[in-house]
Design an enzyme around this catalytic site. Structure first.
Site, mmCIF file in Angstrom:
data_model
loop_
_atom_site.group_PDB
_atom_site.id
_atom_site.type_symbol
_atom_site.label_atom_id
_atom_site.label_comp_id
_atom_site.label_asym_id
_atom_site.label_seq_id
_atom_site.Cartn_x
_atom_site.Cartn_y
_atom_site.Cartn_z
ATOM 1 N N ASP A 159 -16.780 11.899 -41.519
ATOM 2 C CA ASP A 159 -16.974 11.919 -42.983
ATOM 3 C C ASP A 159 -18.405 12.330 -43.357
ATOM 4 O OD1 ASP A 159 -16.266 11.597 -45.718
ATOM 5 O OD2 ASP A 159 -16.965 9.508 -45.710
ATOM 6 N N GLU A 199 -22.489 11.415 -53.114
ATOM 7 C CA GLU A 199 -21.318 10.585 -53.390
ATOM 8 C C GLU A 199 -21.604 9.508 -54.426
ATOM 9 O OE1 GLU A 199 -17.976 10.029 -52.844
ATOM 10 O OE2 GLU A 199 -18.345 12.172 -52.623
ATOM 11 N N ASP A 210 -12.163 8.114 -64.115
ATOM 12 C CA ASP A 210 -13.342 7.984 -63.249
ATOM 13 C C ASP A 210 -13.269 8.948 -62.059
ATOM 14 O OD1 ASP A 210 -12.493 4.644 -61.905
ATOM 15 O OD2 ASP A 210 -11.410 6.538 -61.828
ATOM 16 N N LEU A 255 -15.145 -0.322 -60.921
ATOM 17 C CA LEU A 255 -14.273 0.146 -59.843
ATOM 18 C C LEU A 255 -14.110 1.654 -59.910
ATOM 19 C CD1 LEU A 255 -11.487 -2.576 -60.189
ATOM 20 C CD2 LEU A 255 -13.387 -2.541 -58.551
ATOM 21 N N TYR A 289 -4.787 4.272 -57.665
ATOM 22 C CA TYR A 289 -4.752 3.779 -56.286
ATOM 23 C C TYR A 289 -3.705 2.689 -56.133
ATOM 24 C CZ TYR A 289 -6.624 2.092 -51.805
ATOM 25 O OH TYR A 289 -6.777 1.730 -50.492
ATOM 26 N N THR A 290 -2.916 2.758 -55.121
ATOM 27 C CA THR A 290 -1.891 1.753 -54.774
ATOM 28 C C THR A 290 -1.167 1.207 -56.019
ATOM 29 O OG1 THR A 290 -3.546 -0.007 -54.799
ATOM 30 C CG2 THR A 290 -3.090 1.066 -52.669
ATOM 31 N N HIS A 293 -19.701 16.157 -58.966
ATOM 32 C CA HIS A 293 -20.058 16.937 -57.775
ATOM 33 C C HIS A 293 -20.539 18.329 -58.182
ATOM 34 C CE1 HIS A 293 -19.263 14.320 -54.460
ATOM 35 N NE2 HIS A 293 -17.961 14.170 -54.730
ATOM 36 N N HIS A 315 -15.897 11.774 -61.358
ATOM 37 C CA HIS A 315 -16.452 11.858 -60.001
ATOM 38 C C HIS A 315 -16.472 13.306 -59.527
ATOM 39 C CE1 HIS A 315 -17.004 10.241 -55.761
ATOM 40 N NE2 HIS A 315 -16.634 11.500 -55.539
ATOM 41 N N GLU A 316 -15.335 13.980 -59.679
ATOM 42 C CA GLU A 316 -15.229 15.353 -59.177
ATOM 43 C C GLU A 316 -16.117 16.311 -59.958
ATOM 44 O OE1 GLU A 316 -12.756 13.973 -56.272
ATOM 45 O OE2 GLU A 316 -14.135 15.626 -56.473
ATOM 46 N N HIS A 322 -18.826 8.558 -47.726
ATOM 47 C CA HIS A 322 -18.012 7.710 -48.599
ATOM 48 C C HIS A 322 -18.161 6.237 -48.252
ATOM 49 C CE1 HIS A 322 -15.920 11.612 -49.202
ATOM 50 N NE2 HIS A 322 -15.855 11.159 -50.437
ATOM 51 N N TYR A 333 -24.393 17.564 -48.468
ATOM 52 C CA TYR A 333 -23.281 16.635 -48.267
ATOM 53 C C TYR A 333 -23.220 16.136 -46.818
ATOM 54 C CZ TYR A 333 -18.850 14.629 -49.995
ATOM 55 O OH TYR A 333 -17.848 13.800 -50.428
ATOM 56 N N ASP A 365 -14.975 -0.849 -66.166
ATOM 57 C CA ASP A 365 -15.001 -1.644 -64.941
ATOM 58 C C ASP A 365 -15.974 -0.992 -63.974
ATOM 59 O OD1 ASP A 365 -11.923 -0.100 -64.557
ATOM 60 O OD2 ASP A 365 -13.648 0.399 -63.293
HETATM 61 O O1 LIG Z 1 -14.676 13.942 -54.092
HETATM 62 C C1 LIG Z 1 -14.677 13.242 -53.111
HETATM 63 O O2 LIG Z 1 -15.716 12.654 -52.664
HETATM 64 C C2 LIG Z 1 -13.411 13.083 -52.273
HETATM 65 C C3 LIG Z 1 -13.134 14.480 -51.690
HETATM 66 C C4 LIG Z 1 -12.413 14.386 -50.364
HETATM 67 C C5 LIG Z 1 -12.176 15.748 -49.798
HETATM 68 C C6 LIG Z 1 -13.239 16.489 -49.322
HETATM 69 C C7 LIG Z 1 -12.978 17.764 -48.793
HETATM 70 C C8 LIG Z 1 -11.689 18.259 -48.757
HETATM 71 C C9 LIG Z 1 -10.641 17.479 -49.263
HETATM 72 C C10 LIG Z 1 -10.876 16.218 -49.783
HETATM 73 C C11 LIG Z 1 -12.237 12.612 -53.135
HETATM 74 C C12 LIG Z 1 -12.300 11.153 -53.596
HETATM 75 C C13 LIG Z 1 -12.688 10.203 -52.475
HETATM 76 O O3 LIG Z 1 -13.551 9.367 -52.644
HETATM 77 N N1 LIG Z 1 -12.036 10.354 -51.350
HETATM 78 C C14 LIG Z 1 -12.367 9.501 -50.214
HETATM 79 C C15 LIG Z 1 -11.394 8.311 -50.124
HETATM 80 C C16 LIG Z 1 -9.991 8.775 -49.861
HETATM 81 C C17 LIG Z 1 -9.154 9.263 -50.826
HETATM 82 N N2 LIG Z 1 -7.981 9.604 -50.267
HETATM 83 C C18 LIG Z 1 -8.024 9.346 -48.913
HETATM 84 C C19 LIG Z 1 -7.094 9.553 -47.911
HETATM 85 C C20 LIG Z 1 -7.442 9.213 -46.607
HETATM 86 C C21 LIG Z 1 -8.714 8.707 -46.316
HETATM 87 C C22 LIG Z 1 -9.667 8.507 -47.302
HETATM 88 C C23 LIG Z 1 -9.306 8.841 -48.621
HETATM 89 C C24 LIG Z 1 -12.333 10.319 -48.945
HETATM 90 O O4 LIG Z 1 -11.843 11.479 -48.999
HETATM 91 O O5 LIG Z 1 -12.815 9.769 -47.939
HETATM 92 C C25 LIG Z 1 -13.275 10.976 -54.767
HETATM 93 C C26 LIG Z 1 -12.644 10.048 -55.786
HETATM 94 C C27 LIG Z 1 -11.220 9.801 -55.332
HETATM 95 C C28 LIG Z 1 -10.955 10.774 -54.184
HETATM 96 CA CA LIG Z 2 -13.120 2.721 -62.957
HETATM 97 ZN ZN LIG Z 3 -17.070 12.583 -53.972
#
Ligand SMILES: O=C(O)[C@H](CCc1ccccc1)CC1(C(=O)N[C@@H](Cc2c[nH]c3ccccc23)C(=O)O)CCCC1
Ligand SMILES: [Ca+2]
Ligand SMILES: [Zn+2]
Length: 302
Positions: free
Chosen positions: A223, A168, A140, A184, A190-191, A148, A144-145, A228, A159, A182
């Protein structure tokens, strides 16, 4: 044979065996998949804990079985699965619908707890082993990536703020469509020490601190305006739609909205309208149309 397509195998991030579309050239096997229609190619690279694109992921005997190769195996396999989803379900040939090569880089930086689409390719960190394990280990997340990239080439949702939260949401929602077992997001990576949790839930965004109603929209400068966080609102509307009309119809209206009606500055209300137009185009003004109206009414978006 001097060079050509081969079939290899390896173990993924969760230790699971999987076959791989590889390519043999000059004594080395590459994670380079040339089996897709219309010359769509998938290639996987390894940054070796640096922050460059890295070189091709290679192996001497076509068995990508070392622990250091697990992230490469999943990035490659899952990119192929996402390619197949978009081609088989929506007749889309790669993210640009023109068969552009899908490039992934794994082992980006050290203990990097994230993943991203950088405008040209996907990039995955290994995680720190506590918050995340290698992020390409979740189908997933890969979906997701890559979504984008699709969004960038279609609606182009900016964005930031509501269009950013929609951007997002499209990635989370297509993450579900590709991996529908799921509601999720990111649960597989994750964790590792905690079972049953995830980064986000589209069935209950509030479980992970996201709003599921416009009344709880989170105004922030961080953000990109909380993209997000506020994605929880359209995510919940998508969940409502999926539950009422089913995945098969829902994914068709979402793809049509993304590729035909949404634009770079679309906000939540525009998304409601885009999805209603798509529903009308595909299924008329019957139960599906009413279901989409109800789905967005329930999150306070008109
Ligand atoms: O693609 C996206 O939207 C997120 C891309 C984040 C990013 C953007 C620019 C430069 C570097 C990183 C990555 C994902 C994401 O939702 N990231 C969130 C949650 C998160 C992941 N790792 C973290 C570490 C710290 C805080 C928040 C996060 C975020 O960056 O907010 C997507 C699926 C899983 C990771
Ligand atoms: Ca999933
Ligand atoms: Zn994303």
């Amino acid at each position: 044979v001097t060079h050509g397509a081969t079939s290899g195998y390896g173990y993924g991030v969760l230790g699971d065996y999987k076959t791989l579309n590889t390519y043999y050239y000059n004594g080395w096997y590459y994670l380079y998949d040339v089996t897709k229609p219309m010359n769509g190619v998938i290639e996987t690279r390894d940054a070796n804990n640096g922050t460059t694109q890295g070189g091709y992921s290679v192996d001497s005997n076509n068995a990508f079985t070392s622990s250091g190769q697990a992230a490469d195996v999943d990035a490659h396999k899952y990119a192929g699965i996402v390619y197949d989803y978009y081609y088989n379900t929506h007749n889309r040939n790669s993210f640009d619908n023109a068969g552009s090569t899908i490039i992934s880089t794994v082992h980006y930086s050290t203990n990097y707890n994230n993943a991203f689409w950088n405008g040209n390719q996907m990039v995955y960190g290994d995680g720190d082993g506590t918050t995340f394990i290698a992020l390409s280990g979740a189908l997933d997340v890969v979906a997701h990536e890559l979504t984008h990239a699709v969004t960038e080439r279609t609606a182009g949702l900016i964005y930031q703020d509501q269009s950013g939260a929609l951007n997002e949401s499209m990635s989370d929602v297509f993450g579900y469509f590709v991996e529908p077992n799921d509601y999720l997001m990111g649960e597989d990576v994750y964790t590792p020490g905690i079972s049953g949790d995830a980064l986000r839930s589209i069935s209950d965004p509030t479980a992970y601190g996201q709003p599921d109603h416009m009344n709880d929209y989170y105004y922030t400068s961080s953000d990109n305006g909380g993209v997000h966080t506020n994605s929880g609102i359209p995510n919940k509307a998508a969940y409502n739609t999926i539950v009422s009309i089913g995945k098969t119809k829902a994914e068709k209206i979402y793809y049509r909205a993304l590729t035909v009606y949404l634009t770079s500055s679309s906000d939540f209300s525009d998304a409601r309208a885009a999805l209603l137009s798509s529903t009308a185009d595909l299924y008329g003004y019957g139960t599906e149309y009413t279901a989409v109206e109800n789905a967005w009414d329930a999150v306070g978006v008109y």
